[in-house]
Design a protein around this motif. Structure first.
Motif, mmCIF file in Angstrom:
data_model
loop_
_atom_site.group_PDB
_atom_site.id
_atom_site.type_symbol
_atom_site.label_atom_id
_atom_site.label_comp_id
_atom_site.label_asym_id
_atom_site.label_seq_id
_atom_site.Cartn_x
_atom_site.Cartn_y
_atom_site.Cartn_z
ATOM 1 N N ALA A 127 31.186 54.436 50.355
ATOM 2 C CA ALA A 127 32.627 54.171 50.278
ATOM 3 C C ALA A 127 32.910 52.803 49.659
ATOM 4 O O ALA A 127 32.233 51.817 49.950
ATOM 5 N N GLN A 128 33.929 52.777 48.805
ATOM 6 C CA GLN A 128 34.419 51.522 48.247
ATOM 7 C C GLN A 128 35.931 51.600 48.096
ATOM 8 O O GLN A 128 36.489 52.679 47.888
ATOM 9 N N PHE A 129 36.569 50.447 48.184
ATOM 10 C CA PHE A 129 38.016 50.397 48.350
ATOM 11 C C PHE A 129 38.613 49.406 47.358
ATOM 12 O O PHE A 129 38.136 48.275 47.245
ATOM 13 N N SER A 130 39.689 49.813 46.670
ATOM 14 C CA SER A 130 40.284 48.921 45.677
ATOM 15 C C SER A 130 41.773 49.200 45.516
ATOM 16 O O SER A 130 42.270 50.288 45.816
ATOM 17 N N LEU A 134 47.776 45.973 39.791
ATOM 18 C CA LEU A 134 48.168 44.817 38.967
ATOM 19 C C LEU A 134 47.518 44.829 37.593
ATOM 20 O O LEU A 134 48.033 44.195 36.657
ATOM 21 N N LEU A 135 46.409 45.529 37.435
ATOM 22 C CA LEU A 135 45.796 45.665 36.117
ATOM 23 C C LEU A 135 46.728 46.367 35.142
ATOM 24 O O LEU A 135 46.614 46.194 33.930
ATOM 25 N N PHE A 136 47.644 47.164 35.663
ATOM 26 C CA PHE A 136 48.593 47.907 34.840
ATOM 27 C C PHE A 136 50.006 47.318 34.929
ATOM 28 O O PHE A 136 50.965 47.947 34.489
ATOM 29 N N ALA A 156 45.089 41.632 52.561
ATOM 30 C CA ALA A 156 45.823 42.555 51.684
ATOM 31 C C ALA A 156 46.194 41.865 50.381
ATOM 32 O O ALA A 156 46.129 42.464 49.297
ATOM 33 N N ASN A 157 46.570 40.601 50.468
ATOM 34 C CA ASN A 157 46.913 39.803 49.292
ATOM 35 C C ASN A 157 45.706 39.649 48.376
ATOM 36 O O ASN A 157 45.798 39.829 47.147
ATOM 37 N N TYR A 158 44.550 39.337 48.947
ATOM 38 C CA TYR A 158 43.330 39.159 48.159
ATOM 39 C C TYR A 158 42.914 40.459 47.476
ATOM 40 O O TYR A 158 42.556 40.460 46.284
ATOM 41 N N LEU A 161 45.304 41.042 44.514
ATOM 42 C CA LEU A 161 45.153 40.129 43.387
ATOM 43 C C LEU A 161 43.833 40.310 42.652
ATOM 44 O O LEU A 161 43.784 40.236 41.411
ATOM 45 N N MET A 162 42.762 40.555 43.351
ATOM 46 C CA MET A 162 41.448 40.655 42.719
ATOM 47 C C MET A 162 41.245 41.974 41.995
ATOM 48 O O MET A 162 40.495 42.046 41.020
#
Length: 253
Positions: A127-130, A134-136, A156-158, A161-162
């Motif tokens: 599992a991975q979460f992203s 913001l990339l779009f 949640a902010n990090y 943004l990342m």
């Protein structure tokens, strides 16, 4: 019922709801939202646990950009109303049943909304979460009220943004995941054995109480307005549709 985007089975007081759009990476469209709401309505009376699952490689990848592109190409309205999806997550968070997200593979954008709205999150080692919005030039506006409630403002902010994925170990540390193991099916079964002892009335009263402690409804109008703003931006849509056509992200020349 003959579902188009999900698979559903009932086992005593447990409902297993599986996102099933393998041709579209389990992205979210209007039909998926409608079918999930229909199933949750069936769960109101007697179901005590709802288990959300995806495919082994992908839980849910968020908005269906391909579907948006096709609607625009056919000169249909391309700005979707975000309210039904927010209401679906509200139902998961506040409905009279325990909601469990069983995550394997990738979860992104709106997929994180399903996870953050769940009472319990179980995952395997893949599992991975992203949050890639913001990339779009977009915002995870409807996701954030649920995510902030679950992991706190700064995490949640990090993640927003990342825009890059975090692995399950980090998600566990942050509180986005409650338990994980390579054999996540075994972990899920152990949780279900314990949770099925709870009564429907007890769950209902508890969920009502928790809803009052953290009223997600107060953020709904702000989230919907922000979502509609970014999805109405012509430059954002141009970047999304170029991505669908060519696979190039908006910042690539």
């Amino acid at each position: 019922m003959n579902y188009q985007t999900i698979q559903v089975r009932f086992q005593e007081s447990i409902c297993y709801l599986r996102f099933y759009r393998p041709e579209a990476n389990n992205t979210i469209n209007n039909t998926l939202i409608e079918e999930c709401m229909y199933v949750l309505a069936l769960c109101e009376e007697s179901v005590t646990i709802v288990v959300l699952e995806g495919l082994p490689e992908v839980f849910c990848l968020g908005a269906d950009f391909q579907g948006m592109y096709e609607k625009m190409a056919n000169e249909h309205e391309h700005v979707q109303n975000p309210e039904p999806l927010y209401d679906l997550w509200l139902k998961l968070a506040t409905g009279p049943y325990i909601t469990i997200s069983h995550v394997r593979g990738k979860a992104n954008a709106g997929g994180i909304g399903f996870i953050a709205a769940s009472d319990i999150v179980i995952a395997d080692q893949t599992a991975q979460f992203s949050l890639s919005e913001l990339l779009f030039g977009l915002l995870p506006a409807c996701v954030l009220p649920f995510l902030v409630r679950r992991v706190g403002f700064q995490k949640a902010n990090y993640l927003t943004l990342m825009t890059q994925p975090i692995r399950v170990e980090q998600a566990l540390t942050w509180g986005l995941v409650d338990a994980y193991d390579a054999q996540s099916d075994t972990v899920l079964r152990k949780h279900l054995l314990r949770l099925r002892r709870l009564s429907k009335t007890g769950i209902l009263r508890y969920k009502r109480f928790m809803d009052k402690l953290s009223d997600l409804r107060q953020y709904k109008s702000l989230a919907l307005a922000s979502n509609q703003e970014v999805f109405s931006d012509a430059q954002n849509l141009k970047g999304i549709f170029r991505y669908v056509e060519t696979g190039q992200f908006p910042w690539m020349d």
